[in-house]
Scaffold this motif. Sequence first.
Motif, mmCIF file in Angstrom:
data_model
loop_
_atom_site.group_PDB
_atom_site.id
_atom_site.type_symbol
_atom_site.label_atom_id
_atom_site.label_comp_id
_atom_site.label_asym_id
_atom_site.label_seq_id
_atom_site.Cartn_x
_atom_site.Cartn_y
_atom_site.Cartn_z
ATOM 1 N N SER A 1 0.803 -1.222 0.000
ATOM 2 C CA SER A 1 0.000 0.000 0.000
ATOM 3 C C SER A 1 0.833 1.269 0.000
ATOM 4 C CB SER A 1 -0.928 0.010 1.226
ATOM 5 O OG SER A 1 -1.767 -1.124 1.218
ATOM 6 N N ASN A 2 2.080 1.197 0.507
ATOM 7 C CA ASN A 2 2.893 2.403 0.611
ATOM 8 C C ASN A 2 4.381 2.037 0.664
ATOM 9 O OD1 ASN A 2 3.443 1.660 3.420
ATOM 10 N ND2 ASN A 2 1.350 2.383 3.838
ATOM 11 N N ALA A 3 5.204 3.081 0.730
ATOM 12 C CA ALA A 3 6.655 2.883 0.727
ATOM 13 C C ALA A 3 7.138 2.129 1.960
ATOM 14 C CB ALA A 3 7.362 4.240 0.623
ATOM 15 N N ASP A 4 6.495 2.346 3.111
ATOM 16 C CA ASP A 4 6.896 1.644 4.332
ATOM 17 C C ASP A 4 6.709 0.133 4.177
ATOM 18 O OD1 ASP A 4 7.634 3.946 5.637
ATOM 19 O OD2 ASP A 4 5.698 4.235 6.624
ATOM 20 N N GLU A 5 5.606 -0.258 3.547
ATOM 21 C CA GLU A 5 5.364 -1.678 3.335
ATOM 22 C C GLU A 5 6.380 -2.264 2.351
ATOM 23 O OE1 GLU A 5 1.365 -2.621 2.312
ATOM 24 O OE2 GLU A 5 0.512 -1.659 4.088
ATOM 25 N N VAL A 6 6.794 -1.448 1.388
ATOM 26 C CA VAL A 6 7.829 -1.891 0.441
ATOM 27 C C VAL A 6 9.120 -2.191 1.193
ATOM 28 C CG1 VAL A 6 9.322 -1.189 -1.472
ATOM 29 C CG2 VAL A 6 6.875 -0.664 -1.540
ATOM 30 N N LEU A 7 9.517 -1.295 2.101
ATOM 31 C CA LEU A 7 10.752 -1.491 2.864
ATOM 32 C C LEU A 7 10.664 -2.719 3.758
ATOM 33 C CD1 LEU A 7 11.699 2.177 3.862
ATOM 34 C CD2 LEU A 7 12.830 0.705 2.194
ATOM 35 N N THR A 8 9.507 -2.912 4.382
ATOM 36 C CA THR A 8 9.311 -4.092 5.235
ATOM 37 C C THR A 8 9.455 -5.371 4.417
ATOM 38 O OG1 THR A 8 7.837 -2.871 6.722
ATOM 39 C CG2 THR A 8 7.700 -5.279 6.767
ATOM 40 N N GLN A 9 8.829 -5.363 3.249
ATOM 41 C CA GLN A 9 8.905 -6.520 2.357
ATOM 42 C C GLN A 9 10.331 -6.746 1.876
ATOM 43 O OE1 GLN A 9 6.006 -7.628 -1.149
ATOM 44 N NE2 GLN A 9 7.515 -6.171 -1.936
ATOM 45 N N TRP A 10 11.014 -5.650 1.504
ATOM 46 C CA TRP A 10 12.403 -5.720 1.021
ATOM 47 C C TRP A 10 13.305 -6.380 2.070
ATOM 48 C CZ3 TRP A 10 15.071 -3.713 -3.392
ATOM 49 C CH2 TRP A 10 16.462 -3.654 -3.283
ATOM 50 N N ASN A 11 13.167 -5.916 3.328
ATOM 51 C CA ASN A 11 14.016 -6.451 4.397
ATOM 52 C C ASN A 11 13.695 -7.920 4.688
ATOM 53 O OD1 ASN A 11 15.525 -4.091 4.874
ATOM 54 N ND2 ASN A 11 13.896 -3.224 6.137
ATOM 55 N N ALA A 12 12.421 -8.282 4.576
ATOM 56 C CA ALA A 12 12.031 -9.674 4.807
ATOM 57 C C ALA A 12 12.627 -10.585 3.735
ATOM 58 C CB ALA A 12 10.505 -9.791 4.816
ATOM 59 N N ILE A 13 12.568 -10.132 2.488
ATOM 60 C CA ILE A 13 13.142 -10.917 1.387
ATOM 61 C C ILE A 13 14.656 -11.010 1.548
ATOM 62 C CG2 ILE A 13 13.527 -10.965 -1.109
ATOM 63 C CD1 ILE A 13 10.801 -9.563 -1.416
ATOM 64 N N LYS A 14 15.260 -9.900 1.955
ATOM 65 C CA LYS A 14 16.714 -9.864 2.139
ATOM 66 C C LYS A 14 17.152 -10.889 3.181
ATOM 67 C CE LYS A 14 20.389 -6.468 2.962
ATOM 68 N NZ LYS A 14 20.669 -5.032 3.261
ATOM 69 N N ARG A 15 16.365 -11.037 4.240
ATOM 70 C CA ARG A 15 16.710 -11.997 5.296
ATOM 71 C C ARG A 15 16.655 -13.434 4.784
ATOM 72 N NH1 ARG A 15 13.883 -8.260 8.576
ATOM 73 N NH2 ARG A 15 11.948 -9.433 8.335
ATOM 74 N N THR A 16 15.707 -13.710 3.885
ATOM 75 C CA THR A 16 15.592 -15.071 3.346
ATOM 76 C C THR A 16 16.748 -15.401 2.411
ATOM 77 O OG1 THR A 16 14.244 -14.404 1.421
ATOM 78 C CG2 THR A 16 13.076 -14.929 3.478
ATOM 79 N N GLU A 17 17.371 -14.372 1.830
ATOM 80 C CA GLU A 17 18.475 -14.597 0.895
ATOM 81 C C GLU A 17 19.745 -15.050 1.603
ATOM 82 O OE1 GLU A 17 17.059 -11.178 -2.354
ATOM 83 O OE2 GLU A 17 18.737 -10.806 -0.978
ATOM 84 N N LYS A 18 19.901 -14.603 2.837
ATOM 85 C CA LYS A 18 21.094 -14.971 3.606
ATOM 86 C C LYS A 18 20.666 -15.409 5.003
ATOM 87 C CE LYS A 18 24.127 -11.926 0.983
ATOM 88 N NZ LYS A 18 25.085 -10.787 0.990
#
Length: 261
Positions: A109-126
């Motif tokens: 819905s917004n940029a904050d949710e994008v950042l939350t999603q980005w960080n969650a995906i980043k954690r799964t990568e490593k």
Amino acid sequence: MKKSPYSVDDLLEIMARLRGPDGCPWDREQTHRSIKGHLIEECYELIDAIDRDDYEEMKEEAGDLLLHVIFHAQMASEKGKFNFYDIVQTLAQKLIRRHPHVFGSERVSNADEVLTQWNAIKRTEKPERTDPLQSLPTGLPPLQRAFKLQKIAAQHFLDWPEAKSIIPKIKEELDELDSAIADAKHERIEEELGDLFFTFINLARRLNIDADSALARANQKFSARLAVFLKRAAEKELDLSRASQEEIDQLWSEAKSSAEA
């Protein structure tokens, strides 16, 4: 090698030739470590151009930054580690993977949710990085490292309730610095001054102020005032080493007024 326009492949060929047997002696001698300081310098020059909204300068400085990417890619390619196209491939895959709301079916819905999603995906990568502090580069400038440390603390619920609640802590740190100065112990003074800087950065973070940008603006303002101060002193043929404090204060007041006019 004259042609127009040049392509990325042309740029890679130029760099390979510079590093080749008949290339540039300086370029051939460089290593990843020997040019890393120049990379940081180029970043700051691009930032300076951005702050001045100078697009011609931005174009040139962005090119200088790209030069370093290509330089590192060429050196790594010579060792059989990776090349420029490996960088492109890795980056493209990362951008697609970390933007499922654009390239997939996820919704935000917004940029904050994008950042939350980005960080969650980043954690799964490593997943091996269970300690969030491991993601902090050791070479970060202290101001930026302080900001990121505080952000990690806030993500783990160690934070101030609101920005204004930091003000009493700043006053407390000032009192401790004053006490350290009175004791005339250099090591303690340095420690208390560091605590004060750290708390100011925390305040900037809670106020959504970029501390680097705020300090840069303060530097720019002081630089403009200092330039006028020195010019006025020269015009008056005033020997600052012999001037009274009153004369210096008066000259500085004039410089402030003139620079702000």
